[in-house]
Enzyme design. Sequence first.
Site, PDB file in Angstrom:
ATOM      1  CB  CYS A 129      45.182  40.704  46.455  1.00 26.27           C
ATOM      2  SG  CYS A 129      44.205  42.178  46.820  1.00 26.27           S
ATOM      3  CE  LYS A 194      42.966  44.792  52.608  1.00 23.78           C
ATOM      4  NZ  LYS A 194      44.105  44.890  51.699  1.00 23.78           N
ATOM      5  CE  LYS A 247      43.297  48.142  54.662  1.00 25.88           C
ATOM      6  NZ  LYS A 247      44.197  47.756  53.634  1.00 25.88           N
TER       7      LYS A 247
HETATM    8  C1  PBG Z   1      45.960  46.595  48.989  1.00 27.41           C
HETATM    9  C2  PBG Z   1      45.510  47.546  50.041  1.00 27.41           C
HETATM   10  C3  PBG Z   1      44.291  48.249  50.139  1.00 27.41           C
HETATM   11  C4  PBG Z   1      44.406  49.123  51.224  1.00 27.41           C
HETATM   12  C5  PBG Z   1      45.662  48.903  51.771  1.00 27.41           C
HETATM   13  N1  PBG Z   1      46.316  47.917  51.054  1.00 27.41           N
HETATM   14  C6  PBG Z   1      43.104  48.240  49.254  1.00 27.41           C
HETATM   15  C7  PBG Z   1      42.264  47.038  49.150  1.00 27.41           C
HETATM   16  O1  PBG Z   1      42.383  46.042  49.852  1.00 27.41           O
HETATM   17  O2  PBG Z   1      41.408  47.117  48.269  1.00 27.41           O
HETATM   18  C8  PBG Z   1      43.386  50.114  51.671  1.00 27.41           C
HETATM   19  C9  PBG Z   1      43.921  51.281  52.440  1.00 27.41           C
HETATM   20  C10 PBG Z   1      43.005  52.436  52.564  1.00 27.41           C
HETATM   21  O3  PBG Z   1      41.822  52.401  52.189  1.00 27.41           O
HETATM   22  O4  PBG Z   1      43.473  53.465  53.073  1.00 27.41           O
HETATM   23  N2  PBG Z   1      45.451  45.320  49.065  1.00 27.41           N
END
Ligand code: PBG
Length: 328
Positions: A129, A194, A247
Site C-alpha cells: 500500500c 482496518k 473493517k
Molecule cells: C486496499 C483495500 C483492501 C480492501 C479494501 N481496500 C484490501 C487489502 O487491504 O488488502 C478489502 C475489501 C474487501 O475485502 O472487500 N487496501
Amino acid sequence: MDLTERPRRLRANEGLRSMVMETRVSKNALVYPLFIREGQGIVEDIPSLDGQKRCTPDKLPFLLEEPVSAGVRSILLFGLPDHKDETGSSAWDENGPVQRAVREAKRAFPELTVITDVCLCEYTSHGHCGVIKDGIVQNDETLPLLAKTALSHVRSGADIVAPSDMMDGRVGAIRSALDSEGFEQRAIMSYAVKYASAFYGPFRDAAGSAPAFGDRKGYQMDPHNAKEALREARLDTEEGADILIVKPALPYLDILYRVASDSLLPVAAYSVSGEYAMLRAAAKAGLLDEPRVVSEATISIFRAGARILITYYAPQLARWIDEGRLDR
Ligand code: PBG
C-alpha cells in the site's frame, strides 16, 4: 405478578413489534463497492465474488442502472490499472480507471454519492500500500502520493475520498492537499480501523492486489487488539476525518460498538469480500436462507453502532427493504 411476562407485551403483534424496534436499516445508509478496470466496453464476472461484476469506466452507468433503480445512493470505486510500477503512478493518472469512472457515474447519475478508495496496493508492482525501500513500506514518502491520488479523484468529481492504506498521517496530508486546491467541501471517509484480516482474500483476487512478498501486518491492525482501534480512530479524527470506517464488520462487532460509542463522528462498517463470499457460498449450497441471514447480519451491524454500511449486498438489501423483509 409475573415479571418475566412484561417484555412480551410489546411483541404481541407485528404493529407493536415494529413500533418499538430499536434498529432500522435505511437504503441511504448503504454503500455499494465496485471494481473498475482499464479499457472499453467490458463487463465481466468476478470469479472470487459470485454475483459481482467488474467493468470499464464507460460501462459503469449501465452497471449502475439496476442498483440505482433499487435505491442505492452511494458507491465506492476501486481501480484496476493495466500499468503497475514501484510507486503506483497510475493511481493519480487523470485518465485512470477510477478518475474516468467517477466522471461517467456523475454524468449519468448526478445525485449519486461517489466515494473513491485511495490506496496504492492495486497500482504498485509489489502489491503493497506504499512505497518500498529495502523491503519495508516507507510511511512518510507514501503520504504525498496518496494526497496526489485523492486530489485527482476529487478533481474528477468524487464527493468523498476513502484512504485505505493505513499509513500514519495520511488523513492530515490528504486534508491539506484538498483544502489547498479549494476542495474544502469534499469529505474524507477514513479506514481508521482496518485489521490485517484473512477476510480480504476474495477482494485481493478481484483487484489483483495481493502483496508479492510479506504481508500487511506492519501497517494493518492486529486482531488481538481493541484499544488500539480507539487510538487509531482518535488520531484520524484529530487529522480531520469526517467519517470513520471499521473493517471487517461481522468478526469485529465489538470493535464497531466501542469505536461508535467513543467517537463523535459517524462510523461506517465495511462488510468485506470474505464475509460476502461466506454468506453467498452457504446460501448457494442451500444451507442458509440468503435474504434472511443477510438481513440479520446487516441489522446486527447497525445495532452495533454503524451509521453506514459498505456491502456487496447493497442492491439486494435495497430490494429486500422495499419488500419489507428487514422489518421482520
Ligand atoms: C486496499 C483495500 C483492501 C480492501 C479494501 N481496500 C484490501 C487489502 O487491504 O488488502 C478489502 C475489501 C474487501 O475485502 O472487500 N487496501
